[in-house]
Structures are given as C-alpha cells and as structure tokens.
Design an enzyme around this catalytic site. Sequence first.
Site, PDB file in Angstrom:
ATOM      1  N   LYS A   1      22.246  26.447 -30.692  1.00 61.08           N
ATOM      2  CA  LYS A   1      21.823  26.676 -32.035  1.00 61.08           C
ATOM      3  C   LYS A   1      23.051  27.234 -33.079  1.00 61.08           C
ATOM      4  CE  LYS A   1      17.617  26.305 -32.519  1.00 61.08           C
ATOM      5  NZ  LYS A   1      16.390  26.278 -33.420  1.00 61.08           N
TER       6      LYS A   1
ATOM      7  N   GLU B   1      15.298  33.782 -31.219  1.00 58.54           N
ATOM      8  CA  GLU B   1      15.260  32.649 -30.848  1.00 58.54           C
ATOM      9  C   GLU B   1      14.541  32.546 -29.359  1.00 58.54           C
ATOM     10  OE1 GLU B   1      16.146  29.708 -32.903  1.00 58.54           O
ATOM     11  OE2 GLU B   1      14.717  28.608 -31.449  1.00 58.54           O
ATOM     12  N   ASP B   2      13.296  31.753 -29.419  1.00 58.72           N
ATOM     13  CA  ASP B   2      12.682  31.248 -28.032  1.00 58.72           C
ATOM     14  C   ASP B   2      12.422  32.605 -27.196  1.00 58.72           C
ATOM     15  OD1 ASP B   2      12.774  28.779 -28.922  1.00 58.72           O
ATOM     16  OD2 ASP B   2      14.065  27.899 -27.410  1.00 58.72           O
TER      17      ASP B   2
ATOM     18  N   ASN C   1       8.045  20.116 -28.562  1.00 58.59           N
ATOM     19  CA  ASN C   1       9.034  19.548 -27.804  1.00 58.59           C
ATOM     20  C   ASN C   1       9.277  20.262 -26.481  1.00 58.59           C
ATOM     21  OD1 ASN C   1      10.521  21.680 -28.862  1.00 58.59           O
ATOM     22  ND2 ASN C   1      11.332  20.536 -30.442  1.00 58.59           N
TER      23      ASN C   1
HETATM   24  P1  NAI Z   1       3.545  29.775 -28.105  1.00 55.88           P
HETATM   25  O1  NAI Z   1       3.611  29.449 -26.519  1.00 55.88           O
HETATM   26  O2  NAI Z   1       4.248  30.876 -28.810  1.00 55.88           O
HETATM   27  O3  NAI Z   1       2.241  28.989 -28.537  1.00 55.88           O
HETATM   28  C1  NAI Z   1       1.670  27.821 -28.123  1.00 55.88           C
HETATM   29  C2  NAI Z   1       0.246  27.936 -28.281  1.00 55.88           C
HETATM   30  O4  NAI Z   1      -0.467  26.648 -27.986  1.00 55.88           O
HETATM   31  C3  NAI Z   1      -0.705  29.072 -28.022  1.00 55.88           C
HETATM   32  O5  NAI Z   1      -1.507  29.480 -29.099  1.00 55.88           O
HETATM   33  C4  NAI Z   1      -1.513  28.499 -26.759  1.00 55.88           C
HETATM   34  O6  NAI Z   1      -2.936  29.126 -26.757  1.00 55.88           O
HETATM   35  C5  NAI Z   1      -1.671  26.959 -27.374  1.00 55.88           C
HETATM   36  N1  NAI Z   1      -1.997  26.152 -26.435  1.00 55.88           N
HETATM   37  C6  NAI Z   1      -1.451  25.996 -25.005  1.00 55.88           C
HETATM   38  N2  NAI Z   1      -2.254  25.197 -24.400  1.00 55.88           N
HETATM   39  C7  NAI Z   1      -3.154  24.591 -25.208  1.00 55.88           C
HETATM   40  C8  NAI Z   1      -4.153  23.441 -25.148  1.00 55.88           C
HETATM   41  N3  NAI Z   1      -4.368  23.018 -24.050  1.00 55.88           N
HETATM   42  N4  NAI Z   1      -4.951  23.297 -26.201  1.00 55.88           N
HETATM   43  C9  NAI Z   1      -4.956  23.938 -27.256  1.00 55.88           C
HETATM   44  N5  NAI Z   1      -3.836  25.036 -27.304  1.00 55.88           N
HETATM   45  C10 NAI Z   1      -2.963  25.065 -26.580  1.00 55.88           C
HETATM   46  O7  NAI Z   1       4.919  28.542 -28.268  1.00 55.88           O
HETATM   47  P2  NAI Z   1       5.317  28.149 -29.738  1.00 55.88           P
HETATM   48  O8  NAI Z   1       6.679  29.059 -30.014  1.00 55.88           O
HETATM   49  O9  NAI Z   1       4.433  28.334 -30.838  1.00 55.88           O
HETATM   50  O10 NAI Z   1       5.928  26.743 -29.790  1.00 55.88           O
HETATM   51  C11 NAI Z   1       4.813  25.686 -29.525  1.00 55.88           C
HETATM   52  C12 NAI Z   1       5.746  24.337 -29.686  1.00 55.88           C
HETATM   53  O11 NAI Z   1       6.287  24.028 -30.604  1.00 55.88           O
HETATM   54  C13 NAI Z   1       6.742  24.267 -28.509  1.00 55.88           C
HETATM   55  O12 NAI Z   1       6.517  22.824 -27.845  1.00 55.88           O
HETATM   56  C14 NAI Z   1       8.195  24.556 -29.257  1.00 55.88           C
HETATM   57  O13 NAI Z   1       8.970  23.738 -28.780  1.00 55.88           O
HETATM   58  C15 NAI Z   1       7.615  23.570 -30.546  1.00 55.88           C
HETATM   59  N6  NAI Z   1       8.275  24.182 -31.629  1.00 55.88           N
HETATM   60  C16 NAI Z   1       8.927  22.843 -32.234  1.00 55.88           C
HETATM   61  C17 NAI Z   1       9.680  23.181 -33.412  1.00 55.88           C
HETATM   62  C18 NAI Z   1      10.390  22.197 -34.276  1.00 55.88           C
HETATM   63  O14 NAI Z   1      11.221  22.205 -35.063  1.00 55.88           O
HETATM   64  N7  NAI Z   1      10.005  21.162 -34.106  1.00 55.88           N
HETATM   65  C19 NAI Z   1      10.357  24.624 -33.555  1.00 55.88           C
HETATM   66  C20 NAI Z   1       9.507  25.596 -32.794  1.00 55.88           C
HETATM   67  C21 NAI Z   1       8.619  25.344 -31.708  1.00 55.88           C
END
Ligand code: NAI
Length: 550
Positions: free
Chosen positions: A166, A237-238, A400
């Site tokens: 980062k 971060e993360d 991702n």
């Molecule tokens: P987190 O772990 O805080 O949240 C994940 C959410 O998804 C939770 O609310 C969980 O209940 C839900 N979830 C999990 N399995 C599920 C299912 N089968 N059905 C419905 N909901 C489900 O993770 P965070 O920080 O919110 O990140 C989520 C994703 O977003 C990650 O893959 C991360 O890499 C990605 N992300 C992408 C970014 C980008 O720039 N494109 C930046 C930050 C995160």
Amino acid sequence: MKQALKRGIEVLQDPALNKSTAFTEAEKQELGLIGLVPDVAETEDLQLQRVMLQLAQKNTDLERYIYLVNLLDHDETLFYRTVMSDPARFLPIVYDPTIDEACLKFGHIYRQPRGMYLSMTRRGKVKDVLKNWPYKDVRFICVTDGGRILGLGDLGANGMGIPIGKLQLYTACAGVPPQYLLPMYLDAGTNNEQYLHDPLYLGMRKPRPSTEELYSFVDEFVAAVQEVFPKCCIHFEDWTGSDAVHLLQRYRDKYCVYNDDVQGTAGIVLAGMINAAKIKGTKLSDEKYLFLGAGSAGIGLAGLICSAMVKEGLQLKEAQSRVYMFDINGLLEDTRKDLFDFQKPYAHHHAPTPDFVAAIESIHPTAIIGVSTVGGAFNQKVVESMSRINERPVIFALSNPTDRAECTAEQAYTWSKGKAIYAAGIQFPPVRLQAQTFLPGQANNFYVFPAIGMAIFATQATRVTDEMFIEAAHAVADQVPSELLQQGLLFPLQSNILESEIQTAARVSKLVFDSGLARVERPSDMVSFIRRHVYKPEYALAIAPKSKVA
Ligand code: NAI
C-alpha cells in the site's frame, strides 16, 4: 532525506543512496567506491533497460514481484523508476492481484525486513520500539493486524505484505516521497491454524486476544505514534470488519487517522456511482442501493453514499432509506437481533429474506454492490433479475482477489445483454459483445488513498474527514473523458495515474485549507503546490559538500 554522510560499501547497502551502476566518476572518487562497482556510469534509462530484460526472463508475476521487492531493497530510485515508467503494467505486480499470492506465501518468500513488526509482547514499551525506526519524520504509518487480508481472511503476520505494498502505491501513484512512509504489522497472534503450524510463519504463535485486550494495545500504539512521530497520519488497513469500523470511530475525531477499507473503498466506489449516474442521466439520490456484504467495505461505502446524497439535498434518514444491505444471514431488517450498532441504520422494516434474488425482486434496487468475499454470488439469476427491473442495472462486483469477484465482467455484460454498468475490484480485460467493446473499470482504491495521502502530506492536515473522500470521488469521476464513459469505463486510465492523482490531491488540498485543517500556509495555486511535493524517481547528487564528508 537523502544524505551522503555514508561512504564506500555503506552507500551501496543503503537503497535510498545506492545508484547501482550510475555513479559518476566524481562520486566514485569522493565516496570511496572505486573498484566496488563496475567502472561505468550508466544512464537511468540504460539501467531500466536491464531491469526490463531481467523481468522478461521471469515466468510468473510472483517471481516478478520478488524481483521488484529485491530491487527496492537495493536501489529505491530504480525500483520507483521501473514501476512509475508503466503503472498499468506494474501496479498489478506490486499490488493486487499478485499481492494475494505474495501474502499467502509471505513467510516462505521473505528475504529481508521492511517496515516494523510490533508484537503484543511489547506492551508498555511501544514508544521505545517506535524509536528504533531510523527515520524521525514519519508522515504515514500503514498498519494492519492481519485480521482480514483482502478477501482471504486472517493471515496474521503474512498480512505484512499489504502495508508494504500500500505504501509503495503512495509513492508510485501520487508521488509521496518514500522516506516518510512506514509499513507496520501489529502482531496480536492469529487464528489461522495453517500458519500456526507452519515452521516458516513469522508471527506470534498464539490465538487472537479478546477485543478489549487488542484495543488497549492499539490505544498504546496510537498514543505512542503521536509522541514519536507528531506529524504522522495512521492508515488502518485490512482489519476485520467490526475492528475496522470501531477503531475508526474510536480515533477519527482525536487524531489524524483513516481506514482505507472503510473510507478509501467508499471513495472510489462513490466515484464509480457518480459516473454510473452520469451515464444514466440521474443523481445519486435517484438511485436505490442493495449491498451484498455489510462488513467494513460495505458499511464505509453506505455511509459515504449517504453523506453524498445529503449533499444533494436529502435528509440523512431519507438517504439511509435508499440503502439496503444483505449479509451472510440474509437481508438486514429491523427484526434481526445479530446486527452491530453501525449496521442498524440500514435495517429497514421488511420481512426476513434469506434469498438475494428475492431481495432484489422485493426492493427493486437500481444498483447492487458486492463486497461479500463470495466469488460468483452475482449469478445469472441475479444479473437477469436486475436487468429485468432496470434499463441500465448498475452491478459492482468488488470483492477480491479474482476468484472472489461476485461476477466477472464477461458474465455481467453477457447475462445483462450489454445493459450492465459494471465495475470490479480487480482489472478484467475488455469484453467484446455483439460488435461492441465494453471497458470494465477497476474500482481500486489506489485511485483515491494515494491522492488523499499526498494532500495530507502537502498540507500537513490534522484530521482526515469523509468530505475529503467525497471530494476525491468527484475529482476522480470528473477525470474520465466522455468517450470512455460511453464504453462503460467509470475510472480514469491507469496509464496516467500520477497526473490524475495530482489533480485529485489538489482538489482535496483545497478542501483541507477551506476546512481549516492545514498546518502550512495556503498557496495561491493548488496544483503547482502539489507538484512541488511530488517525488521524482531520479538519483540525487550523491556527493555531499566536502566539509560534510568524513
Ligand atoms: P468483511 O469481512 O468486513 O465483510 C464481509 C461481509 O460479507 C460481511 O457482512 C459478511 O456477512 C458478508 N458475507 C459473507 N459471506 C456471505 C454470503 N455468503 N452471502 C452474503 N453475505 C456474505 O470484509 P470487507 O472488509 O467488507 O471486504 C469485503 C470484500 O471487499 C473483500 O473481498 C475485499 O477484498 C473487498 N474490498 C475491495 C476493495 C476494492 O477496492 N475493490 C477495497 C476493500 C475491500
């Protein structure tokens, strides 16, 4: 600052001073380097040619990543010259998607320390540990506890690849000088069984502590940073979703801190939404949003979208009523008993709904946003349902790494018959469908956080506010030319990322001055003010004035 108090082999061992094969004869004489380097004085372009040649001989992006990190450990300028020479080619190698594999294998591919490792066993001594860092003027610490690395879960110390990567983007994308940047891993153990049993794992072999214990350690860390590095902004971060949101709430009004997963992601996705609305000829407040995933990324984005709708004239409650969320236990609604405080504003009056398609059919969202870490969750039924309800369905599949994306670009365009306005968290190639070429955008927060970082660096801002991310989102959105918008591209081209971030940083800096948060004098021209702070990957004169050389 680069300085030439070192001589001989010490110069070659310092990546900030080392010029590899580019020392002039005078420098070699002065610094005692005669015989220690080949007797040539190459140009930076020739050096770059050699790097490209060596990179071409590597077979995988992970090998290229290891090569580039090694280059950074030896010759910082040449590393940044390489990455900044072709960002569209090198960002995917130094950051995602390659960083996923690099983190998974961190303890195995480890070569040399970079940044700081602060374990909970140092409780009570954090300030002393921070003082071991050789640079005194640190402006950014990017810190993780490895709790939720990308969509890969708890990676413990292997997560250190993320702060390292980062912070490289602060420099490569927005020109923040590298000597002010400190990657940091707060080691609170891990619950990852695989790593706990891996002899090459580089972290504490203990399960994670209680939230209370963790937060009290983070309190000590944040307070120590204020004393040891008073101009420092802490970039979280993360961390796991609830820690990310709670720690941000805990410090944001007291210190200069932000969380990129919460705010940076929100900023770039908001930029995408602004441009999606532009394509549709609507406003943000005309749209209805349904999130799949209500963790740190989802909550941060929902909050920022609501703030942006409030700026368009809605009351906060009205804005929140246009945002629905769906998580692992189904639709967030007002009878659910398992919700965090920060999720409740989006739990509306609605029947319990465990099926996402049923939620779409009932709520009629205009946009669905995947931040669930569940690859393939936007299946054909989901996309077809959205396309039936909407003339131009907005489909953002942001999770991702690649295999976690809720749907691919090709799936979104094919299943929607070319109607979808699509973005992903990773870069998908262009999609050709019925004589039309679609350019899927990458909603990568690297369009936003480096620019915010540059604005904070240049203005020495005392706080990081949501308004700064909203301004950054508008600045990013405004830089996409209309002909690219027509092809579905929602974000600026990566090949021009430095210039794009300079413009964004200038707009955010203006806001910092307007908000009274700057610690430097207001300049008359914001863009040239930012340009004056931009790092250039060029060797500095390596010879100190005679009197300074020992
Ligand atoms: P987190 O772990 O805080 O949240 C994940 C959410 O998804 C939770 O609310 C969980 O209940 C839900 N979830 C999990 N399995 C599920 C299912 N089968 N059905 C419905 N909901 C489900 O993770 P965070 O920080 O919110 O990140 C989520 C994703 O977003 C990650 O893959 C991360 O890499 C990605 N992300 C992408 C970014 C980008 O720039 N494109 C930046 C930050 C995160």
